[in-house]
Design an enzyme around this catalytic site. Structure first.
Site, PDB file in Angstrom:
ATOM      1  N   GLU A   1       0.825  -1.208   0.000  1.00  0.00           N
ATOM      2  CA  GLU A   1       0.000   0.000   0.000  1.00  0.00           C
ATOM      3  C   GLU A   1       0.859   1.258   0.000  1.00  0.00           C
ATOM      4  OE1 GLU A   1      -3.366   2.122   2.867  1.00  0.00           O
ATOM      5  OE2 GLU A   1      -3.075  -0.036   2.957  1.00  0.00           O
TER       6      GLU A   1
ATOM      7  N   LYS B   1      -7.098  -0.536  11.918  1.00  0.00           N
ATOM      8  CA  LYS B   1      -6.483  -0.970  10.657  1.00  0.00           C
ATOM      9  C   LYS B   1      -5.268  -0.103  10.362  1.00  0.00           C
ATOM     10  CE  LYS B   1      -5.991  -1.141   5.934  1.00  0.00           C
ATOM     11  NZ  LYS B   1      -5.280  -0.214   5.038  1.00  0.00           N
TER      12      LYS B   1
ATOM     13  N   ASP C   1       4.614 -13.947  12.192  1.00  0.00           N
ATOM     14  CA  ASP C   1       3.275 -14.410  11.827  1.00  0.00           C
ATOM     15  C   ASP C   1       2.270 -13.255  11.882  1.00  0.00           C
ATOM     16  OD1 ASP C   1       0.797 -15.639  11.579  1.00  0.00           O
ATOM     17  OD2 ASP C   1       1.300 -17.324  12.884  1.00  0.00           O
TER      18      ASP C   1
ATOM     19  N   HIS D   1      -2.418  10.061   0.356  1.00  0.00           N
ATOM     20  CA  HIS D   1      -2.500   8.687  -0.133  1.00  0.00           C
ATOM     21  C   HIS D   1      -2.579   8.656  -1.656  1.00  0.00           C
ATOM     22  CE1 HIS D   1      -3.485   4.419   0.181  1.00  0.00           C
ATOM     23  NE2 HIS D   1      -4.390   4.623  -0.751  1.00  0.00           N
TER      24      HIS D   1
END
Length: 424
Positions: A83, A261, A277, A375
């Site tokens: 991203e 998030k 992990d 972004h």
């Protein structure tokens, strides 16, 4: 002949043979198959030992978050993520945090829990006391199977027992509390749980089913704090805007999900880069956010007496320096070397600081210019490349789309066609 995904002996084939089968099934071109089969530092042989039915290696961009000062020490933090804007945002947030003294961190230590589920017990509360009475013997048996961990100061340290009500009746759940030192701990904890399971059956008269680690690592918490001076981040209005955004997340799980998030954008990228992990970390984080019965933010924002923004975070972080892909993947080994941590706990604390930085960057963007501007500025380059732009045309097309606020594939293609026509 109809295509079928039922392929006998697929796992016995070599990676190249499996890729050939998949290519024929899916109609991959030679170029597409070649991309999948290409390797870098991680060889096909090494990767084939890491997962099943390997056909190739999926590459993810890895960048470096800069400017981080944590507990008075400077760090470069590797991040593997697809991203755009994430690494830049974390680096910018860390630069602002330095003005307030950088990040400070603490933790509860590298402790994980193994769960042993016993059912069919007539007197579960009585059986619970039986287990607790034999706690020392359970710990002894568990530690017998991992003398190396014990040698380094780790191993089983305690036993906890709960009786829970379920649709299948009452169950007796024994928690084996294990200090995992510099390992994530899954293999060690699972082996210990398997080892003591027969003894649990003997003590309770019940039947043991599950014997497995819990990814709700609430005994392995990492904490980070940073003070962002109001002058550095844009003034009192920005501080108040961030507080309003935080209060929104604190009162609404729909917003809290996106808030968290943003934290995981940073944490998961660093976890992946170091071969840890990601699924275990994410599962633990989200259940910790829900521990009150309502899904809440993992971070907290307040204003101190000077009017500066105080940001804190507390979350589970079950990462390791030994075992798994951390050792088998040469890129992960190099990433750990770049990070320069000396223990799994230090790694977890650094990742918590990174998560906080990532979250702050998103909150500040939302409270000021909006998340899309920064972004999309970076995303526009990807769109230009997807349209076929190369060289200097990538940045030219990206700049025009950002100015127009039309970061779309169709607009990128139009601009590319126009520019190519002018160059003829």
């Amino acid at each position: 002949m109809a295509k079928t995904s039922k392929i006998s002996g697929f796992y016995k084939q070599s990676p190249k043979e499996r890729l050939k089968i998949v290519s024929e099934f899916s109609g991959l071109s030679e170029e597409e198959a070649s991309c999948i089969g290409a390797t870098g530092a991680l060889s096909l042989d090494a990767a084939d030992r890491m997962v099943e039915n390997l056909i190739g290696i999926m590459e993810v961009p890895m960048g470096i978050a800069v400017n981080f000062q944590i507990n008075g020490r400077d760090y470069l933090i590797p991040m593997a993520i697809e991203e755009p804007s994430v690494i830049a945002a974390a680096s910018n947030a860390a630069k602002m945090a330095r003005e307030g003294g950088g990040f400070t961190t603490s933790s509860t230590g590298p402790v994980m829990m193994g769960q042993i589920q016993a059912v069919g017990i007539k007197d579960p509360n009585g059986a619970r006391l039986n287990i607790l009475e034999k706690k020392d013997e359970i710990i002894r048996r568990a530690n017998e199977v991992d003398p190396i961990l014990v040698k380094f100061g780790g191993g089983a340290k305690d036993v906890e027992v709960r009786v829970i009500d379920t649709p299948s009746g009452k169950m007796l759940i024994t928690h084996l509390v294990v200090d995992c030192r510099d390992a994530m701990g899954a293999n060690a904890v699972n082996t210990m749980a398997e080892t003591v399971a027969p003894y649990i059956e003997e003590l309770t008269g019940g039947r043991v089913y599950l014997r497995i680690i819990s990814n709700f690592a609430d005994k392995r918490l990492m904490r980070a704090k940073a003070v962002f001076p109001k002058e550095t981040i844009g003034g009192e209005e920005v501080v108040d805007g961030i507080l309003a955004a935080y209060h929104f997340a604190a009162g609404d799980p729909y917003r809290a999900a996106t808030h968290n998030k943003g934290i995981m954008n940073g944490v998961s990228a660093a976890v992946l880069a170091t071969g840890n992990d990601t699924r275990a970390i994410e599962a633990g984080a989200h259940v910790y956010a829900s521990r009150s019965g309502i899904y809440r933010p993992l971070s907290c924002y307040e204003k101190n007496a000077n009017g500066d923004l105080v940001a804190t975070i507390e979350m589970p972080m079950a990462v390791g320096l030994v075992g798994g892909a951390t050792k088998t993947n040469p890129i992960a080994r190099a990433a750990v070397k770049i990070l320069g941590v000396k223990s799994a706990t230090e790694m977890g604390e650094v990742f918590a600081a990174l998560g906080l930085a990532q979250n702050f960057a998103a909150m500040r963007a939302l409270a000021t210019e909006g998340i899309q501007r920064g972004h999309m500025g970076l995303h526009s380059r990807n769109v230009a490349i997807q349209a076929g732009a190369t060289g200097d045309l990538v940045d030219k097309i990206a700049d025009i789309m950002v100015r127009e606020k039309k970061v779309r594939a169709d607009r990128a293609k139009e601009l590319l066609d126009e520019m190519m026509e002018k160059r003829k």
